[in-house]
Design a protein around this motif. Structure first.
Motif, PDB file in Angstrom:
ATOM      1  N   ARG A  67       0.836  -1.199   0.000  1.00  0.00           N
ATOM      2  CA  ARG A  67       0.000   0.000   0.000  1.00  0.00           C
ATOM      3  C   ARG A  67       0.876   1.255   0.000  1.00  0.00           C
ATOM      4  O   ARG A  67       0.549   2.253  -0.648  1.00  0.00           O
ATOM      5  N   ALA A  68       1.998   1.199   0.708  1.00  0.00           N
ATOM      6  CA  ALA A  68       2.898   2.351   0.750  1.00  0.00           C
ATOM      7  C   ALA A  68       3.421   2.673  -0.643  1.00  0.00           C
ATOM      8  O   ALA A  68       3.484   3.831  -1.059  1.00  0.00           O
ATOM      9  N   PHE A  69       3.786   1.637  -1.387  1.00  0.00           N
ATOM     10  CA  PHE A  69       4.261   1.847  -2.758  1.00  0.00           C
ATOM     11  C   PHE A  69       3.144   2.401  -3.635  1.00  0.00           C
ATOM     12  O   PHE A  69       3.355   3.305  -4.446  1.00  0.00           O
ATOM     13  N   SER A  70       1.939   1.843  -3.465  1.00  0.00           N
ATOM     14  CA  SER A  70       0.806   2.262  -4.283  1.00  0.00           C
ATOM     15  C   SER A  70       0.496   3.735  -4.082  1.00  0.00           C
ATOM     16  O   SER A  70       0.292   4.483  -5.045  1.00  0.00           O
ATOM     17  N   VAL A  71       0.479   4.172  -2.836  1.00  0.00           N
ATOM     18  CA  VAL A  71       0.189   5.575  -2.543  1.00  0.00           C
ATOM     19  C   VAL A  71       1.349   6.465  -2.972  1.00  0.00           C
ATOM     20  O   VAL A  71       1.162   7.508  -3.598  1.00  0.00           O
ATOM     21  N   GLY A  72       2.582   6.041  -2.658  1.00  0.00           N
ATOM     22  CA  GLY A  72       3.746   6.840  -2.998  1.00  0.00           C
ATOM     23  C   GLY A  72       3.897   7.062  -4.492  1.00  0.00           C
ATOM     24  O   GLY A  72       4.341   8.124  -4.937  1.00  0.00           O
ATOM     25  N   SER A  73       3.511   6.067  -5.278  1.00  0.00           N
ATOM     26  CA  SER A  73       3.667   6.178  -6.725  1.00  0.00           C
ATOM     27  C   SER A  73       2.702   7.191  -7.335  1.00  0.00           C
ATOM     28  O   SER A  73       2.826   7.548  -8.506  1.00  0.00           O
ATOM     29  N   GLN A  74       1.737   7.669  -6.539  1.00  0.00           N
ATOM     30  CA  GLN A  74       0.791   8.664  -7.033  1.00  0.00           C
ATOM     31  C   GLN A  74       1.282  10.099  -6.850  1.00  0.00           C
ATOM     32  O   GLN A  74       0.554  11.040  -7.137  1.00  0.00           O
ATOM     33  N   ALA A  75       2.525  10.241  -6.361  1.00  0.00           N
ATOM     34  CA  ALA A  75       3.098  11.581  -6.215  1.00  0.00           C
ATOM     35  C   ALA A  75       3.351  12.145  -7.612  1.00  0.00           C
ATOM     36  O   ALA A  75       4.360  11.872  -8.249  1.00  0.00           O
ATOM     37  N   ARG A  76       2.406  12.916  -8.114  1.00  0.00           N
ATOM     38  CA  ARG A  76       2.385  13.299  -9.526  1.00  0.00           C
ATOM     39  C   ARG A  76       3.606  14.096  -9.958  1.00  0.00           C
ATOM     40  O   ARG A  76       4.146  13.872 -11.036  1.00  0.00           O
ATOM     41  N   ASP A  77       4.047  15.037  -9.127  1.00  0.00           N
ATOM     42  CA  ASP A  77       5.186  15.852  -9.516  1.00  0.00           C
ATOM     43  C   ASP A  77       6.420  14.984  -9.714  1.00  0.00           C
ATOM     44  O   ASP A  77       7.162  15.128 -10.690  1.00  0.00           O
ATOM     45  N   HIS A  78       6.642  14.057  -8.781  1.00  0.00           N
ATOM     46  CA  HIS A  78       7.809  13.193  -8.875  1.00  0.00           C
ATOM     47  C   HIS A  78       7.678  12.230 -10.052  1.00  0.00           C
ATOM     48  O   HIS A  78       8.676  11.888 -10.693  1.00  0.00           O
ATOM     49  N   GLN A  79       6.448  11.807 -10.329  1.00  0.00           N
ATOM     50  CA  GLN A  79       6.245  10.894 -11.449  1.00  0.00           C
ATOM     51  C   GLN A  79       6.584  11.591 -12.769  1.00  0.00           C
ATOM     52  O   GLN A  79       7.286  11.026 -13.619  1.00  0.00           O
ATOM     53  N   PHE A  80       6.116  12.813 -12.931  1.00  0.00           N
ATOM     54  CA  PHE A  80       6.431  13.586 -14.134  1.00  0.00           C
ATOM     55  C   PHE A  80       7.926  13.865 -14.212  1.00  0.00           C
ATOM     56  O   PHE A  80       8.550  13.736 -15.281  1.00  0.00           O
ATOM     57  N   PHE A  81       8.514  14.236 -13.096  1.00  0.00           N
ATOM     58  CA  PHE A  81       9.943  14.519 -12.996  1.00  0.00           C
ATOM     59  C   PHE A  81      10.744  13.283 -13.426  1.00  0.00           C
ATOM     60  O   PHE A  81      11.658  13.365 -14.264  1.00  0.00           O
ATOM     61  N   ARG A  82      10.382  12.136 -12.893  1.00  0.00           N
ATOM     62  CA  ARG A  82      11.092  10.894 -13.206  1.00  0.00           C
ATOM     63  C   ARG A  82      10.942  10.542 -14.684  1.00  0.00           C
ATOM     64  O   ARG A  82      11.925  10.205 -15.349  1.00  0.00           O
ATOM     65  N   GLU A  83       9.713  10.593 -15.190  1.00  0.00           N
ATOM     66  CA  GLU A  83       9.476  10.204 -16.579  1.00  0.00           C
ATOM     67  C   GLU A  83      10.213  11.126 -17.556  1.00  0.00           C
ATOM     68  O   GLU A  83      10.714  10.678 -18.590  1.00  0.00           O
TER      69      GLU A  83
END
Length: 247
Positions: A67-83
């Motif tokens: 669940r921690a991974f599932s919620v953490g992966s929704q951090a949109r700014d970091h997701q865009f930054f990473r991609e």
């Protein structure tokens, strides 16, 4: 205990489990500085809502669920930054053949949000989600060098805990190091974070020139030796410039 204090305690316990897992009640109590009864309540509550799982063996030890991974992966700014950064990180790894780390700021620490592993059997390794001190890492030194005076002064206030015997813990020496990073555009951290590992990093800045994260190349000190510093440093510096342009 008030509802607010209970929530704060639960988050402290959750973060401690993330750092120490699998971990038992007594260790957690010492780590978070709370009575065992309070830690036990927090553990049971976090288990009930699906954030933690206990072992089936005795004594019971606790770990995070997915669940921690599932919620953490929704951090949109970091997701865009990473991609956005990924194509350039791949290019950097092809150039250096070493482990590449992408970090983002969280409070007064960096968090590892992406890692590209080298194929070398002897290599640097940090788990995703690791919290990395600014003063003890190549990524952190680069981030501090790109930061304003207020943030830098705040980070240098108080004790700078050593991670190895090579960690810079003297504020004046750290300021001198940061000035060198600013002049050349990349940091070099020989074994300051992990014994036997040297890293070279550079900060990524936003449109306003504020640092938002860092990229580093990490590997055994026998491979990332002084004769590679300039070549790898220029490669990392060019990588963050390309990420900045894409962002």
């Amino acid at each position: 205990m008030s509802a607010t204090n209970s929530v704060v305690s639960a988050f402290r316990v959750l973060e401690a489990v993330a750092e120490m897992q699998p971990v038992g009640l007594s260790e957690l109590g010492r780590a978070v500085g709370l009575p065992k009864s309070s830690v036990q309540r927090a553990l049971l509550t976090l288990h009930e809502v699906g954030w933690l799982r206990p072992t089936s063996t005795q004594p019971t030890r606790w770990s995070l669920t997915y669940r921690a991974f599932s919620v953490g992966s929704q951090a949109r700014d970091h997701q865009f930054f990473r991609e956005t950064a990924m194509p350039f990180l791949n290019d950097l790894q092809l150039t250096t053949t070493e482990t590449i780390h992408l970090t983002a700021l969280d409070g007064r620490e960096l968090v590892l949000i992406e890692r590209l592993d080298t194929s070398h059997p002897l290599r640097a390794f940090l788990p995703l989600g690791s919290r990395i001190p600014l003063h003890a890492s190549a990524s952190g030194l680069a981030f501090l060098a790109a930061s304003g005076e207020g943030f830098l002064a705040d980070c240098l206030t108080g004790r700078l805990a050593p991670r190895t015997d090579q960690t810079i813990t003297d504020p004046d020496t750290l300021r001198e190091t940061i000035e060198k990073v600013r002049r050349r555009g990349y940091s070099v951290n020989p074994e300051g974070l992990s014994k036997g590992i040297t890293a070279i990093g550079a900060a990524i800045v936003d449109a306003q020139g504020e640092p938002i994260g860092s990229v580093s190349v990490s590997g055994p000190s026998i491979r990332i030796a002084p004769e590679t510093f300039e070549t790898f440093g220029k490669a990392v510096r060019e990588t963050v410039q390309r990420i900045h342009a894409a962002l």
